[in-house]
Scaffold this active site. Structure first.
Site, PDB file in Angstrom:
ATOM      1  N   HIS A   1      -1.867  56.166   2.418  1.00 29.87           N
ATOM      2  CA  HIS A   1      -1.734  56.371   0.970  1.00 29.87           C
ATOM      3  C   HIS A   1      -0.308  56.157   0.483  1.00 29.87           C
ATOM      4  CE1 HIS A   1      -2.922  57.416  -2.947  1.00 29.87           C
ATOM      5  NE2 HIS A   1      -3.752  58.392  -2.680  1.00 29.87           N
TER       6      HIS A   1
ATOM      7  N   ASP B   1     -16.771  40.299  -1.482  1.00 27.54           N
ATOM      8  CA  ASP B   1     -17.777  39.340  -1.022  1.00 27.54           C
ATOM      9  C   ASP B   1     -17.093  38.351  -0.093  1.00 27.54           C
ATOM     10  OD1 ASP B   1     -19.626  37.355  -0.605  1.00 27.54           O
ATOM     11  OD2 ASP B   1     -20.136  37.074  -2.713  1.00 27.54           O
TER      12      ASP B   1
END
Length: 425
Positions: free
Chosen positions: A154, A369
């Site tokens: 993070h 994708d």
């Protein structure tokens, strides 16, 4: 790894020469250097007519190597003591961890996706050493589908930057050299404290400047609550035309206060990360790569939340957002510079009177994708801090709406669910 067998583990480095340097971390990066890694998981279903090269490993690695040229900090290592005695990222091109695994589990086994330590154990790579910034695990499932587990430190990036990387990696895999790439901005000095730092007197009344966590005496559980498009439209109408974030936050806040049976006179608050890229002056580049979030909050009494209207509660949240001008945001940056890195691990739960609403709605969650179709579902792999709530778009095939991931005491979750859906009865 139980039902998952690791078959390969390696490091993928940038395919071209990249800058070798220590990447300075901004105050907004530095203050969360102890938060560790964020685990997520994507599930991809293999269609009957899918190509034989479904999630070809060599193709994935080649595309990642290309993406890491522009996103070179992800191939580096976190240093808690950098060149100037503060955390930084050593951009040394050592590479991102890439794990390949196999399992007889199926995509359908996770259709009711529930983040848990078990989900993380199965599909998210374990990082050794923990200074690795990025890790990926591709697990080929018994049904022919794939689980793609990811873990990102993070202190390196926020969610918007993470999704930018996954968009780029998947585009290279899908489109090859024809991929359209929006380059990230790595100049973190754009978020720098003033000298000397100045903290506005009102900052403490608007921003959650310290994370207060404690252990709960009751087991914590997590559950997804889908809200359909029609339910969302009805809720926003109840809230006087509030935004999706404001309306859902108001509802969750009210249901939490009732389910936990909080005293009416108690102070309660809902805090939330705010993207400052467009809010500071001058604005940051849209593709600023790093943490560009501050934690703001709205507070009032439990009585106002449970007895007042949802519209009034949503208006309170909107009012807080409306006060976030550039001067106030710079005060938070200055405060975090002075606070530095906390030595206390970020473990435990929020106080019973507090919620943290984290909004991924509208983010390109389902843009990953790789050339074999969009993911069927994506989520955090683990979320075990009580009081933390993730709001995200409905699944790619789920017909819109939003999903609310709630983490709270298991004994309160049933009542919370009844209260949540009672508003739509």
């Amino acid at each position: 790894m139980g039902e998952v067998q690791e078959v390969e583990s390696c490091f993928v480095s940038p395919s071209e020469e990249t800058p070798r340097k220590g990447l300075w971390l901004s105050p907004l990066d530095m203050v969360i250097a102890n938060r560790g890694h964020t685990p997520t998981v994507y599930f991809f279903r293999r269609d009957a007519d899918a190509a034989d090269d479904f999630f070809d490993v060599s193709r994935l690695k080649e595309a990642m190597a290309k993406a890491l040229v522009a996103f070179y900090p992800l191939a580096g290592r976190l240093r808690l003591e950098g060149d100037h005695g503060r955390p930084d990222i050593d951009c040394n091109a050592e590479g991102a961890l890439f794990v390949v695994a196999r399992s007889e589990l199926t995509v359908d086994a996770f259709s009711d996706l529930k983040p848990s330590p078990e989900l993380r154990r199965l599909f998210v790579p374990r990082l050794e050493p923990s200074t690795i910034v990025l890790g990926i695990q591709v697990t080929f499932l018994g049904c022919g589908g794939v689980a793609l587990g990811t873990v990102l430190h993070h202190s390196a990036i926020d969610a918007l930057s993470a999704f930018h990387f996954f968009q780029t990696w998947s585009a290279f895999c899908r489109d090859g050299d024809a991929a359209v790439v929006e380059l990230p901005c790595h100049d973190r000095t754009l978020i720098r404290a003033r000298s000397p730092p100045i903290v506005h007197p009102d900052a403490h009344s608007m921003f959650s400047l310290k994370l207060s966590l404690s252990e709960s005496s009751s087991p914590i559980t997590t559950k997804f609550f889908p809200i359909s498009d029609d339910q969302l439209a009805a809720l926003k109408k109840m809230c006087g035309g509030a935004s999706t974030f404001g309306a859902v936050s108001a509802l969750v806040w009210q249901c939490m206060c009732v389910a936990r049976e909080l005293p009416l006179h108690a102070q309660t608050r809902v805090s939330f990360p705010v993207n400052i890229r467009r809010r500071v002056n001058p604005p940051l580049p849209d593709r600023y790569f790093g943490n560009a979030l501050v934690i703001a909050y709205a507070a009032t009494t439990v009585k106002d939340v449970v007895s007042g209207t949802l519209a009034a509660t949503a208006a309170l949240i909107k009012g807080t957002l409306g006060r976030l001008d550039s001067e106030m945001l710079q005060s938070v940056i200055d405060y975090n510079e002075m606070a530095g890195v906390s030595n206390k691990p970020a473990k435990g739960n929020l106080p019973d009177t507090e919620l943290r609403m984290i909004c991924w709605v509208g983010m390109p969650v389902y843009d990953a994708d790789f050339g074999w179709g969009k993911p069927q579902v994506m989520s955090r792999a683990e979320s075990v801090r009580g009081g933390f709530v993730y709001m995200m778009d409905g699944t790619e095939n789920g017909g819109g709406g939003v999903r609310v991931l709630m983490s709270m005491e298991a004994v309160k979750m049933g009542l919370f669910e009844k209260l949540l859906y009672a508003k739509f009865a």
